[in-house]
Design a protein around this motif. Structure first.
Motif, short mmCIF file in Angstrom:
data_model
loop_
_atom_site.label_atom_id
_atom_site.label_comp_id
_atom_site.label_asym_id
_atom_site.label_seq_id
_atom_site.Cartn_x
_atom_site.Cartn_y
_atom_site.Cartn_z
N UNK A 156 0.87 -1.17 0.00
CA UNK A 156 0.00 0.00 0.00
C UNK A 156 0.90 1.22 0.00
N UNK A 157 0.73 2.06 -1.00
CA UNK A 157 1.56 3.26 -1.11
C UNK A 157 1.16 4.28 -0.05
N UNK A 158 2.12 5.08 0.38
CA UNK A 158 1.76 6.15 1.31
C UNK A 158 0.76 7.09 0.64
N UNK A 159 -0.19 7.55 1.43
CA UNK A 159 -1.23 8.42 0.90
C UNK A 159 -0.88 9.89 1.10
N UNK A 160 0.03 10.15 2.00
CA UNK A 160 0.40 11.53 2.32
C UNK A 160 1.87 11.59 2.71
N UNK A 161 2.52 12.68 2.35
CA UNK A 161 3.89 12.96 2.76
C UNK A 161 3.90 14.36 3.36
N UNK A 162 4.17 14.43 4.63
CA UNK A 162 4.21 15.72 5.32
C UNK A 162 5.65 16.24 5.27
N UNK A 163 5.84 17.39 4.63
CA UNK A 163 7.19 17.93 4.44
C UNK A 163 7.22 19.41 4.80
N UNK A 164 8.44 19.90 5.04
CA UNK A 164 8.59 21.35 5.18
C UNK A 164 8.44 21.95 3.78
N UNK A 165 7.52 22.90 3.66
CA UNK A 165 7.29 23.50 2.35
C UNK A 165 7.02 24.98 2.50
N UNK A 166 7.94 25.78 2.00
CA UNK A 166 7.84 27.23 1.98
C UNK A 166 8.42 27.69 0.64
N UNK A 167 8.28 28.96 0.28
CA UNK A 167 8.93 29.41 -0.94
C UNK A 167 10.45 29.21 -0.90
N UNK A 168 11.03 29.24 0.28
CA UNK A 168 12.48 29.05 0.40
C UNK A 168 12.88 27.58 0.46
N UNK A 169 11.90 26.69 0.58
CA UNK A 169 12.14 25.24 0.59
C UNK A 169 11.07 24.60 -0.28
N UNK A 170 11.22 24.82 -1.58
CA UNK A 170 10.23 24.41 -2.57
C UNK A 170 10.90 23.45 -3.55
N UNK A 171 10.69 22.17 -3.37
CA UNK A 171 11.34 21.12 -4.16
C UNK A 171 10.38 20.63 -5.24
N UNK A 172 10.47 21.22 -6.42
CA UNK A 172 9.58 20.86 -7.54
C UNK A 172 9.65 19.38 -7.88
#
Length: 156
Positions: free
Chosen positions: A38-54
C-alpha cells in the motif's frame, strides 16, 4: 519497512483511514514504493517558498501522494521583501499569501499559532487567488533553506 508493514496491517484492518510518511525525500519514497503493498497516501514535508522542491512535489503528484506542508509560515519569519510585496498587492498578510500559495498547489498547509487573531486570519484565504505571475515568483524563490533539521542528515 517493518513499521510500514505495521501501518499497512492497520489500514487493512480498517483501524486507520490514511497512512503516510513525514519528511520523506524522493529517494526514500522510491524505496518505500518498491517494497510496499500500500503506497503512502500523504507525505508531510517542510514547504515554503524558500524550501520548494519541484522534483519532490512532482513525484508525489505522479504517485498520488498528497503533500502536507508543515512550517508553511517560515516559523513566523516572513520578512522576505518579495513575500511582503505580494501581500501588499492583495491587501493580505504574508501568512495569508503563503497559505494561499500552498492551497493553489493542492498542498495542505498546517500552520501553527497560539495567537487567536492570527488563527482567525488564517481562515480568510478563499476570497482571493494568486495570479500565475505571483505563483511563479514564489515558486522561484527556492534556496533549499530549511527552518528545521534536514531529514536526510539528522540523527533522529
Amino acid at each position: 519497512m517493518e513499521t510500514w508493514r505495521a501501518l499497512e496491517y492497520l489500514y487493512k484492518q480498517n483501524k486507520v483511514k490514511t497512512i503516510g510518511v513525514c519528511n520523506f525525500e524522493k529517494e526514500q519514497l522510491q524505496h518505500l514504493l518498491s517494497h510496499c503493498t500500500i503506497a503512502p497516501m500523504i507525505n508531510q514535508i517542510e514547504h515554503t517558498p524558500l524550501m520548494h522542491d519541484e522534483d519532490l512535489l512532482s513525484f508525489c503528484k505522479e504517485n498520488n501522494i498528497i503533500t502536507m506542508a508543515w512550517g508553511p509560515l517560515l516559523r513566523g519569519n516572513m520578512e522576505n521583501q518579495k513575500i511582503k510585496e505580494i501581500a501588499q498587492k492583495y491587501n493580505k498578510s504574508p501568512a495569508q499569501i503563503l497559505l494561499r500559495w500552498n492551497i493553489q498547489q493542492n498542498i495542505i498547509p498546517i500552520p501553527k499559532s497560539k495567537n487567536p487573531a492570527r488563527l482567525e486570519e488564517n481562515f480568510f484565504l478563499f476570497d482571493f487567488a494568486l495570479e500565475d505571475k505571483d505563483m511563479q515568483i514564489l515558486n522561484s524563490m527556492n534556496e533549499n533553506h530549511r527552518t528545521s533539521y534536514n531529514p536526510l542528515t539528522f540523527d533522529f
